[in-house]
Design an enzyme around this catalytic site. Sequence first.
Site, PDB file in Angstrom:
ATOM      1  CG  ASP A 105      -7.932-158.262 -10.818  1.00 56.70           C
ATOM      2  OD1 ASP A 105      -7.401-159.375 -10.943  1.00 56.70           O
ATOM      3  OD2 ASP A 105      -7.414-157.199 -11.186  1.00 56.70           O
ATOM      4  NE  ARG A 152     -12.100-146.321  -8.279  1.00 58.02           N
ATOM      5  CZ  ARG A 152     -12.066-146.212  -9.611  1.00 58.02           C
ATOM      6  NH1 ARG A 152     -12.906-145.415 -10.256  1.00 58.02           N
ATOM      7  NH2 ARG A 152     -11.197-146.896 -10.322  1.00 58.02           N
ATOM      8  CG  ASP A 184      -8.755-145.837  -7.942  1.00 57.21           C
ATOM      9  OD1 ASP A 184      -9.059-144.632  -7.839  1.00 57.21           O
ATOM     10  OD2 ASP A 184      -8.495-146.373  -9.029  1.00 57.21           O
ATOM     11  CB  SER A 239      -4.434-150.414 -15.627  1.00 57.81           C
ATOM     12  OG  SER A 239      -5.394-150.037 -14.672  1.00 57.81           O
TER      13      SER A 239
HETATM   14  N1  ARG Z   1      -4.225-142.005 -11.648  1.00 57.74           N
HETATM   15  C1  ARG Z   1      -5.617-141.732 -11.747  1.00 57.74           C
HETATM   16  C2  ARG Z   1      -6.193-141.442 -10.393  1.00 57.74           C
HETATM   17  O1  ARG Z   1      -5.612-141.785  -9.420  1.00 57.74           O
HETATM   18  C3  ARG Z   1      -6.367-142.794 -12.478  1.00 57.74           C
HETATM   19  C4  ARG Z   1      -6.520-144.100 -11.758  1.00 57.74           C
HETATM   20  C5  ARG Z   1      -7.167-145.080 -12.660  1.00 57.74           C
HETATM   21  N2  ARG Z   1      -7.484-146.277 -11.983  1.00 57.74           N
HETATM   22  C6  ARG Z   1      -7.279-147.467 -12.540  1.00 57.74           C
HETATM   23  N3  ARG Z   1      -7.614-148.520 -11.849  1.00 57.74           N
HETATM   24  N4  ARG Z   1      -6.739-147.598 -13.743  1.00 57.74           N
HETATM   25  O2  ARG Z   1      -7.211-140.845 -10.267  1.00 57.74           O
END
Ligand code: ARG
Length: 416
Positions: A14, A95, A124, A175
């Site tokens: 991506d 992040r 995110d 993912s």
């Molecule tokens: N659900 C978790 C969070 O919001 C993990 C997110 C993981 N991100 C991803 N792009 N797979 O912190």
Amino acid sequence: MSERIVLAYSGGLDTSVAIGWIAEETKAEVVAVAADVGQGGEDLDVIRQRALDCGAVEAVVVDARAEYAESYCLPALKANALYMDRYPLVSALSRPIIVRHLVDAARYHGASMVAHGCTGKGNDQVRFEVGIGALAPELTVLAPVRDSGMTRDKAIAFAEEKGLPIDVTRKSPYSIDQNLWGRAVETGFLEDVWNGPIEDVYSYTQDPAVPREPDELTVGFTDGVPTSIDGRPVTMLEAVRQLNDRAGAQGIGRIDMVEDRLVGIKSREVYECPGAVTLIEAHRHLEDLTTERDLARFKRTVEQRWSELVYDGLWFSPLKRALDTFLDEASRHVSGEVRMTLHGGRAVVTGRRSPASLYDYNLATYDAADSFDQTLAKGFVELWGLPSRIASQRDQRLQSQPDKGAGAPHERGSVE
Ligand code: ARG
């Protein structure tokens, strides 16, 4: 000089496609920024070269591992941070550090925009955009996957058409997001919340059900900071790494949960956080020994709030900053050692000692050394229960003479 845009780059399909996509859409030059937060996998030089091959005018890779350990994982440890009492905030912690480096790069390269590859369904996007807004309100944000129709199929078609050096067939069914503090796995067959995770899902941890020898270790803390393992000095980065290895080998830190995302969706998440879970367990047991009762009780509510703020993308908010100051103050005296046995998927504390211990053997003991004056307890108990006793006497009095009590049920609203 033409306009520049800084892109949060991971090296995957991506964000690799996003380089050319953004350049075509905006006619701007793209600067790719990748941060090493201990995710392992590909060599960062390979990732840097791929960004350039995909059309970035500059590609920056930052070794942020020590900074991530000390300035992001450590505050989370002081907060014993577990969102919904379970999730150690793996992605939510990484992040903000990426945001900080994006903003630095934007200023250095004179960019007025920052781009990310998040979809519109997750947390995110919130963490990136709210973080950027807090550190650099003058920057605008571009989100091609969410806002300009860069779907997976279009991304693959774009990569093939332009001959980008990305293996589009190497798509994992999950993912995955991983870093020093742990690993997050979602989507695929896990989206059916009744399906159990298969061994294939895991990579930081071994199967806890396989018989093996237990591993005993001692973690030393200084003012809430892990500073030794088995008596040997460690940095925060070394502590997490060593415990990821040792606790991971015992299958510790696997978490399977349904999680409340900020955007309102419930999602199935599988995590593995061997080092984080082991450190939090050790830290909490040392606090039990060294933290005064009222401070400990109040700290639990701060911990929960801190975890929610960080989960919700508010790392750079005034409240989060103020709570960090509280956590630093609350960590004074959290010094000493905790002995643990790692085995069968669990890190079990078996001993603790501290020069700042509040445990007083002479007060606690039931043998001859007892210095606790039990005669004081009688009056204490009497006064402690006084308000409840008075209230109960009142209730009994009103029950036996219903018509005398103001607001007795049969009088309320009576119009006869
Ligand atoms: N659900 C978790 C969070 O919001 C993990 C997110 C993981 N991100 C991803 N792009 N797979 O912190």
